[in-house]
Design a protein around this motif. Sequence first.
Motif, PDB file in Angstrom:
ATOM      1  N   MET A   1      45.888  48.835  35.448  1.00 23.57           N
ATOM      2  CA  MET A   1      45.202  48.018  36.436  1.00 23.57           C
ATOM      3  C   MET A   1      43.879  48.700  36.774  1.00 23.57           C
ATOM      4  O   MET A   1      43.853  49.867  37.113  1.00 23.57           O
ATOM      5  N   SER A   2      42.811  47.953  36.664  1.00 26.84           N
ATOM      6  CA  SER A   2      41.488  48.503  36.918  1.00 26.84           C
ATOM      7  C   SER A   2      40.817  47.755  38.069  1.00 26.84           C
ATOM      8  O   SER A   2      40.443  46.598  37.930  1.00 26.84           O
ATOM      9  N   ILE A   3      40.694  48.453  39.197  1.00 23.66           N
ATOM     10  CA  ILE A   3      40.007  47.893  40.371  1.00 23.66           C
ATOM     11  C   ILE A   3      38.842  48.828  40.675  1.00 23.66           C
ATOM     12  O   ILE A   3      39.038  50.036  40.813  1.00 23.66           O
ATOM     13  N   ARG A   4      37.669  48.282  40.771  1.00 28.13           N
ATOM     14  CA  ARG A   4      36.516  49.103  41.151  1.00 28.13           C
ATOM     15  C   ARG A   4      35.734  48.413  42.249  1.00 28.13           C
ATOM     16  O   ARG A   4      35.908  47.214  42.485  1.00 28.13           O
ATOM     17  N   ILE A   5      34.892  49.174  42.906  1.00 27.15           N
ATOM     18  CA  ILE A   5      34.069  48.666  43.997  1.00 27.15           C
ATOM     19  C   ILE A   5      32.610  48.857  43.607  1.00 27.15           C
ATOM     20  O   ILE A   5      32.226  49.933  43.127  1.00 27.15           O
ATOM     21  N   ARG A   6      31.823  47.814  43.840  1.00 25.78           N
ATOM     22  CA  ARG A   6      30.379  47.914  43.594  1.00 25.78           C
ATOM     23  C   ARG A   6      29.642  47.170  44.695  1.00 25.78           C
ATOM     24  O   ARG A   6      30.159  46.219  45.273  1.00 25.78           O
ATOM     25  N   ARG A   7      28.420  47.611  44.926  1.00 25.29           N
ATOM     26  CA  ARG A   7      27.575  46.888  45.875  1.00 25.29           C
ATOM     27  C   ARG A   7      27.034  45.638  45.199  1.00 25.29           C
ATOM     28  O   ARG A   7      26.695  45.652  44.024  1.00 25.29           O
ATOM     29  N   VAL A   8      26.942  44.569  45.960  1.00 26.40           N
ATOM     30  CA  VAL A   8      26.466  43.293  45.434  1.00 26.40           C
ATOM     31  C   VAL A   8      24.999  43.388  45.014  1.00 26.40           C
ATOM     32  O   VAL A   8      24.530  42.599  44.197  1.00 26.40           O
ATOM     33  N   TYR A   9      24.279  44.373  45.526  1.00 19.94           N
ATOM     34  CA  TYR A   9      22.863  44.537  45.216  1.00 19.94           C
ATOM     35  C   TYR A   9      22.649  45.224  43.863  1.00 19.94           C
ATOM     36  O   TYR A   9      21.524  45.259  43.369  1.00 19.94           O
ATOM     37  N   GLU A  10      23.706  45.752  43.262  1.00 20.45           N
ATOM     38  CA  GLU A  10      23.617  46.348  41.931  1.00 20.45           C
ATOM     39  C   GLU A  10      23.775  45.236  40.902  1.00 20.45           C
ATOM     40  O   GLU A  10      24.580  44.326  41.093  1.00 20.45           O
ATOM     41  N   PRO A  11      23.033  45.304  39.807  1.00 22.35           N
ATOM     42  CA  PRO A  11      23.168  44.236  38.804  1.00 22.35           C
ATOM     43  C   PRO A  11      24.564  44.224  38.183  1.00 22.35           C
ATOM     44  O   PRO A  11      25.162  45.283  37.972  1.00 22.35           O
ATOM     45  N   PRO A  12      25.097  43.042  37.907  1.00 18.48           N
ATOM     46  CA  PRO A  12      26.415  42.949  37.271  1.00 18.48           C
ATOM     47  C   PRO A  12      26.415  43.647  35.917  1.00 18.48           C
ATOM     48  O   PRO A  12      25.399  43.712  35.232  1.00 18.48           O
ATOM     49  N   GLU A  13      27.578  44.185  35.562  1.00 17.30           N
ATOM     50  CA  GLU A  13      27.759  44.840  34.272  1.00 17.30           C
ATOM     51  C   GLU A  13      28.908  44.164  33.541  1.00 17.30           C
ATOM     52  O   GLU A  13      29.832  43.652  34.182  1.00 17.30           O
ATOM     53  N   PRO A  14      28.894  44.181  32.210  1.00 20.69           N
ATOM     54  CA  PRO A  14      29.975  43.546  31.446  1.00 20.69           C
ATOM     55  C   PRO A  14      31.356  44.099  31.796  1.00 20.69           C
ATOM     56  O   PRO A  14      32.335  43.361  31.817  1.00 20.69           O
ATOM     57  N   GLN A  15      31.454  45.396  32.099  1.00 18.56           N
ATOM     58  CA  GLN A  15      32.748  46.000  32.409  1.00 18.56           C
ATOM     59  C   GLN A  15      33.255  45.653  33.811  1.00 18.56           C
ATOM     60  O   GLN A  15      34.351  46.067  34.184  1.00 18.56           O
ATOM     61  N   ASP A  16      32.496  44.865  34.589  1.00 20.32           N
ATOM     62  CA  ASP A  16      32.953  44.437  35.918  1.00 20.32           C
ATOM     63  C   ASP A  16      34.183  43.537  35.827  1.00 20.32           C
ATOM     64  O   ASP A  16      34.992  43.493  36.744  1.00 20.32           O
ATOM     65  N   GLY A  17      34.303  42.791  34.762  1.00 14.98           N
ATOM     66  CA  GLY A  17      35.412  41.843  34.665  1.00 14.98           C
ATOM     67  C   GLY A  17      35.249  40.749  35.703  1.00 14.98           C
ATOM     68  O   GLY A  17      34.155  40.232  35.921  1.00 14.98           O
ATOM     69  N   VAL A  18      36.331  40.416  36.398  1.00 11.96           N
ATOM     70  CA  VAL A  18      36.295  39.399  37.446  1.00 11.96           C
ATOM     71  C   VAL A  18      35.650  40.007  38.686  1.00 11.96           C
ATOM     72  O   VAL A  18      36.066  41.064  39.160  1.00 11.96           O
ATOM     73  N   ARG A  19      34.621  39.353  39.194  1.00 10.93           N
ATOM     74  CA  ARG A  19      33.901  39.857  40.371  1.00 10.93           C
ATOM     75  C   ARG A  19      34.325  39.054  41.596  1.00 10.93           C
ATOM     76  O   ARG A  19      34.181  37.832  41.625  1.00 10.93           O
ATOM     77  N   LEU A  20      34.856  39.767  42.598  1.00  9.15           N
ATOM     78  CA  LEU A  20      35.303  39.133  43.839  1.00  9.15           C
ATOM     79  C   LEU A  20      34.425  39.602  44.992  1.00  9.15           C
ATOM     80  O   LEU A  20      34.346  40.805  45.257  1.00  9.15           O
ATOM     81  N   LEU A  21      33.791  38.675  45.677  1.00 10.76           N
ATOM     82  CA  LEU A  21      33.046  39.019  46.884  1.00 10.76           C
ATOM     83  C   LEU A  21      34.051  39.190  48.005  1.00 10.76           C
ATOM     84  O   LEU A  21      34.820  38.270  48.302  1.00 10.76           O
ATOM     85  N   VAL A  22      34.084  40.375  48.604  1.00 12.57           N
ATOM     86  CA  VAL A  22      35.087  40.661  49.630  1.00 12.57           C
ATOM     87  C   VAL A  22      34.465  40.782  51.024  1.00 12.57           C
ATOM     88  O   VAL A  22      35.019  41.419  51.908  1.00 12.57           O
ATOM     89  N   ASP A  23      33.307  40.157  51.222  1.00 14.73           N
ATOM     90  CA  ASP A  23      32.652  40.093  52.533  1.00 14.73           C
ATOM     91  C   ASP A  23      32.827  38.691  53.104  1.00 14.73           C
ATOM     92  O   ASP A  23      32.806  37.713  52.360  1.00 14.73           O
ATOM     93  N   ARG A  24      32.953  38.603  54.413  1.00 14.76           N
ATOM     94  CA  ARG A  24      33.107  37.299  55.063  1.00 14.76           C
ATOM     95  C   ARG A  24      31.799  36.510  55.031  1.00 14.76           C
ATOM     96  O   ARG A  24      31.794  35.283  54.907  1.00 14.76           O
TER      97      ARG A  24
END
Length: 115
Positions: A1-24
């Motif tokens: 299982m691979s869960i990572r955290i990134r800032r939305v201001y960073e450009p998406p990367e192919p290894q992100d997989g499914v991107r979930l916005l977790v801010d309200r």
Amino acid sequence: MSIRIRRVYEPPEPQDGVRLLVDRLWPRGVSKDAARVDEWPKALTPSTELRRWYHAGEGSYEEFARRYEAELAVPEAAELLEHVRELAGKGPVTLVTAAKTPDESHAAVLARLLG
């Protein structure tokens, strides 16, 4: 299982997989195209009251995490947590947030609970 955290201001990367916005709230200055968010599960985000309490500096990160975990125990959030676990079982999942310090944010609490 691979869960990572990134800032939305960073450009998406192919290894992100499914991107979930977790801010309200949608992050300022980021278009939906630039964010490339696959899902926005608002029921997994801290309540407005908890978010305001924490940002006002009224409590510690540990207390925030405890209160947030209690919010995530409600059925709707628990179902979404299970959904994210299922996604992570199929490939990488990236929790995307506008938080300035993602390691001390709700995203870190979510990542810990999902891992």
